[in-house]
Design a protein around this motif. Sequence first.
Motif, PDB file in Angstrom:
ATOM      1  N   MET A 144      11.422  -3.210  10.887  1.00 49.33           N
ATOM      2  CA  MET A 144      11.393  -2.845   9.358  1.00 49.33           C
ATOM      3  C   MET A 144      12.022  -1.380   8.943  1.00 49.33           C
ATOM      4  N   ASN A 145      12.762  -1.489   7.924  1.00 49.12           N
ATOM      5  CA  ASN A 145      13.290  -0.124   7.388  1.00 49.12           C
ATOM      6  C   ASN A 145      12.615   0.754   6.848  1.00 49.12           C
ATOM      7  N   ILE A 146      12.058   1.950   7.230  1.00 55.11           N
ATOM      8  CA  ILE A 146      11.259   2.641   6.505  1.00 55.11           C
ATOM      9  C   ILE A 146      11.815   4.172   6.440  1.00 55.11           C
ATOM     10  N   LEU A 147      11.565   4.696   5.186  1.00 53.82           N
ATOM     11  CA  LEU A 147      12.138   5.941   4.632  1.00 53.82           C
ATOM     12  C   LEU A 147      10.942   6.694   4.420  1.00 53.82           C
ATOM     13  N   VAL A 148      11.058   8.042   5.093  1.00 58.62           N
ATOM     14  CA  VAL A 148       9.658   8.960   4.957  1.00 58.62           C
ATOM     15  C   VAL A 148      10.348  10.197   4.251  1.00 58.62           C
ATOM     16  N   VAL A 149       9.739  10.399   3.151  1.00 56.72           N
ATOM     17  CA  VAL A 149      10.389  11.861   2.540  1.00 56.72           C
ATOM     18  C   VAL A 149       9.010  12.828   2.634  1.00 56.72           C
ATOM     19  N   GLY A 150       9.359  14.104   3.081  1.00 60.98           N
ATOM     20  CA  GLY A 150       8.326  15.019   3.482  1.00 60.98           C
ATOM     21  C   GLY A 150       7.955  14.706   5.013  1.00 60.98           C
ATOM     22  N   CYS A 151       8.551  15.908   5.685  1.00 62.06           N
ATOM     23  CA  CYS A 151       8.318  15.850   7.141  1.00 62.06           C
ATOM     24  C   CYS A 151       7.509  17.027   7.607  1.00 62.06           C
ATOM     25  N   GLY A 152       6.235  17.476   6.895  1.00 63.27           N
ATOM     26  CA  GLY A 152       5.177  18.344   7.415  1.00 63.27           C
ATOM     27  C   GLY A 152       4.429  17.729   8.532  1.00 63.27           C
ATOM     28  N   LYS A 153       3.485  18.129   8.630  1.00 64.24           N
ATOM     29  CA  LYS A 153       2.043  17.771   9.580  1.00 64.24           C
ATOM     30  C   LYS A 153       1.765  16.189   9.335  1.00 64.24           C
ATOM     31  N   ILE A 154       1.638  15.633   8.141  1.00 59.02           N
ATOM     32  CA  ILE A 154       1.241  14.589   7.773  1.00 59.02           C
ATOM     33  C   ILE A 154       2.641  13.442   8.133  1.00 59.02           C
ATOM     34  N   GLY A 155       3.569  13.993   7.368  1.00 60.29           N
ATOM     35  CA  GLY A 155       4.932  13.262   7.647  1.00 60.29           C
ATOM     36  C   GLY A 155       5.483  12.966   9.124  1.00 60.29           C
ATOM     37  N   GLN A 156       5.387  13.713   9.840  1.00 54.58           N
ATOM     38  CA  GLN A 156       5.537  13.770  11.087  1.00 54.58           C
ATOM     39  C   GLN A 156       4.525  13.124  12.171  1.00 54.58           C
ATOM     40  N   SER A 157       3.441  12.975  11.679  1.00 57.28           N
ATOM     41  CA  SER A 157       2.140  12.098  12.208  1.00 57.28           C
ATOM     42  C   SER A 157       2.764  10.642  11.954  1.00 57.28           C
ATOM     43  N   ILE A 158       2.992  10.246  10.541  1.00 61.79           N
ATOM     44  CA  ILE A 158       3.171   8.920  10.240  1.00 61.79           C
ATOM     45  C   ILE A 158       4.586   8.593  10.979  1.00 61.79           C
ATOM     46  N   ILE A 159       5.450   9.401  10.912  1.00 60.18           N
ATOM     47  CA  ILE A 159       6.830   9.173  11.755  1.00 60.18           C
ATOM     48  C   ILE A 159       6.510   8.649  13.351  1.00 60.18           C
ATOM     49  N   SER A 160       5.823   9.396  13.766  1.00 60.04           N
ATOM     50  CA  SER A 160       5.657   9.258  15.340  1.00 60.04           C
ATOM     51  C   SER A 160       4.965   7.918  15.587  1.00 60.04           C
ATOM     52  N   SER A 161       3.820   7.543  14.689  1.00 60.40           N
ATOM     53  CA  SER A 161       3.200   6.355  14.567  1.00 60.40           C
ATOM     54  C   SER A 161       4.167   5.059  14.506  1.00 60.40           C
ATOM     55  N   LEU A 162       5.051   5.088  13.519  1.00 58.81           N
ATOM     56  CA  LEU A 162       6.060   4.211  13.216  1.00 58.81           C
ATOM     57  C   LEU A 162       6.999   4.001  14.318  1.00 58.81           C
ATOM     58  N   ILE A 163       7.399   5.009  14.818  1.00 57.82           N
ATOM     59  CA  ILE A 163       8.366   5.190  15.827  1.00 57.82           C
ATOM     60  C   ILE A 163       7.799   4.293  16.993  1.00 57.82           C
ATOM     61  N   ASP A 164       6.540   4.476  17.358  1.00 58.93           N
ATOM     62  CA  ASP A 164       6.042   3.959  18.410  1.00 58.93           C
ATOM     63  C   ASP A 164       5.885   2.444  18.391  1.00 58.93           C
ATOM     64  N   GLU A 165       5.870   2.075  17.167  1.00 62.06           N
ATOM     65  CA  GLU A 165       5.539   0.781  16.880  1.00 62.06           C
ATOM     66  C   GLU A 165       7.198  -0.164  16.625  1.00 62.06           C
ATOM     67  N   GLY A 166       8.093   0.746  17.035  1.00 60.71           N
ATOM     68  CA  GLY A 166       9.521   0.038  16.949  1.00 60.71           C
ATOM     69  C   GLY A 166      10.204   0.018  15.665  1.00 60.71           C
ATOM     70  N   HIS A 167       9.818   0.818  14.513  1.00 63.24           N
ATOM     71  CA  HIS A 167      10.363   0.597  13.376  1.00 63.24           C
ATOM     72  C   HIS A 167      11.586   1.465  13.251  1.00 63.24           C
ATOM     73  N   ASP A 168      12.445   1.266  12.397  1.00 67.93           N
ATOM     74  CA  ASP A 168      13.656   2.150  11.857  1.00 67.93           C
ATOM     75  C   ASP A 168      13.464   2.965  10.943  1.00 67.93           C
ATOM     76  N   VAL A 169      13.280   4.088  11.481  1.00 69.30           N
ATOM     77  CA  VAL A 169      12.924   5.413  10.334  1.00 69.30           C
ATOM     78  C   VAL A 169      13.926   6.261   9.782  1.00 69.30           C
ATOM     79  N   VAL A 170      14.167   6.600   8.710  1.00 67.53           N
ATOM     80  CA  VAL A 170      14.733   7.655   8.142  1.00 67.53           C
ATOM     81  C   VAL A 170      14.017   8.711   7.634  1.00 67.53           C
ATOM     82  N   ALA A 171      14.257  10.090   7.814  1.00 64.59           N
ATOM     83  CA  ALA A 171      13.367  11.080   7.407  1.00 64.59           C
ATOM     84  C   ALA A 171      14.083  12.071   6.560  1.00 64.59           C
ATOM     85  N   ILE A 172      13.385  12.339   5.414  1.00 67.24           N
ATOM     86  CA  ILE A 172      14.088  13.082   4.252  1.00 67.24           C
ATOM     87  C   ILE A 172      13.161  14.425   4.180  1.00 67.24           C
ATOM     88  N   ASP A 173      13.753  15.500   4.319  1.00 65.39           N
ATOM     89  CA  ASP A 173      13.256  16.654   4.069  1.00 65.39           C
ATOM     90  C   ASP A 173      14.239  17.911   3.356  1.00 65.39           C
TER      91      ASP A 173
END
Length: 452
Positions: free
Chosen positions: A1-30
């Motif tokens: 799944m293609n997922i885009l996360v805006v805001g890479c603070g503590k919450i954002g990085q926790s979400i990114i980490s969980s999504l990466i662990d599950e094999g999703h394609d993630v783009v981060a914006i900050d």
Amino acid sequence: MNILVVGCGKIGQSIISSLIDEGHDVVAIDKDEEIIEEVTNIYDVMGVCGIGTDCEVLSEAGIDKTDLFIAVTGSDELNMLSCYIAKTLGAENTIARIRNREYNEKSLGFLQHQLGLSMSVNPEFFAAHDIYNVLKLPSAAHIETFSTRNFEIVELVLKENSPLAGIKIMDLRRQYKAKFLICAVCREGEVYIPDGSFELKSGDKIALTAAPSEIIKLLKSLKITQRSAKKVMILGASRTGYYLARMLLLSGCSVVIIDKDPKVCDEISETLPGATVILGDGAQQELLNEEGLNNVDAFIALTGMDEQNILISYFAQSQNVPKVITKVNRKEFIPLANGLGLDTIVSPRRTIADVILRYVRALKNSEGSNVEKLYKIMDGNAEALKFHVSEDFEYSNIPLKDISFKQNILISGILRNRKALIPTGDTVIMPGDKVIVISAGHTLYDLADIIK
């Protein structure tokens, strides 16, 4: 799944980490170049420097191919506007973090509808709700609820003198009349999905599933029941502290809130006139004792510093406070807190990651069943999931003993016509059931994923 996360603070990085662990394609914006550099160095993501309301930035990040857009910056308004623009530019689903209590209490439903949000999330409110549930059953280290309180999963730590220590799971039903199932055990950092021959030991953290009435019956049999907390002291007048204090006051509890920021104390005094608000440094033991630490039923540390929360919670525990709850966001600090005997840990960061993971898994479900709830249990090392079973589920009406399940998978409960069933080998899954699955080491999107 293609997922885009805006805001890479503590919450954002926790979400990114969980999504990466599950094999999703993630783009981060900050908007902070240093944060983007840090995130791309730590995680396998593409990073784009900019703000979530800039159409060019979103286009560069691939917004037209985005399955899910998540905005978790520190600004509610920026999150909502980013989601609205992302939806307009082609994002299929959008999630915004909205923490301002005015939005949440008055106009959140209207805003969600007008902006086309798939979901809004409030980490502090979710964390406060988790704490409130534990305060109603203080013997538990953690509680998750399925299906309007008809079924719960409760975590308990077996103390040195626990009557369960030294007993094999197959012998528990004969000794205790309550209808329950021990579905996971955490021992020295490793999680086990136990079979009948598994022998419990002192120090184990166990997860058990049952109807709430059966849990109370078991706790009474074990003689470890504690009455619901009525006098509560909260350290830190944070958003989580506000939501928790409001819930407690509405239920008739006495609440003391301590914070060292005069402005914050004035604000919470105005919004929660029923609470006793103390201006002072809660790290000072004399202040805590003067304000009645020895007389409260529960102490909750909710400052913005994990280290301070752990140390002050340890002090409160040394003063024999019946229930101590500690906010710890950094995962690496949780073993330290557990090692000090602090077994009830809450993390808004982890809670919100769980909520978003549940939504992502629901988006990917197949036709046979779908994820309705997902909780991380055993300090995030296992999962409890609730699946809805449709008419198309291939393994309906087959006794569980005749189905070959994957290793470290357990069906711990079935909700049928609002009744909670503890399954046996002869139990069958039927269309319309809600099935509770405990999993360690697997990523489950569909109920069929538990079958070999």
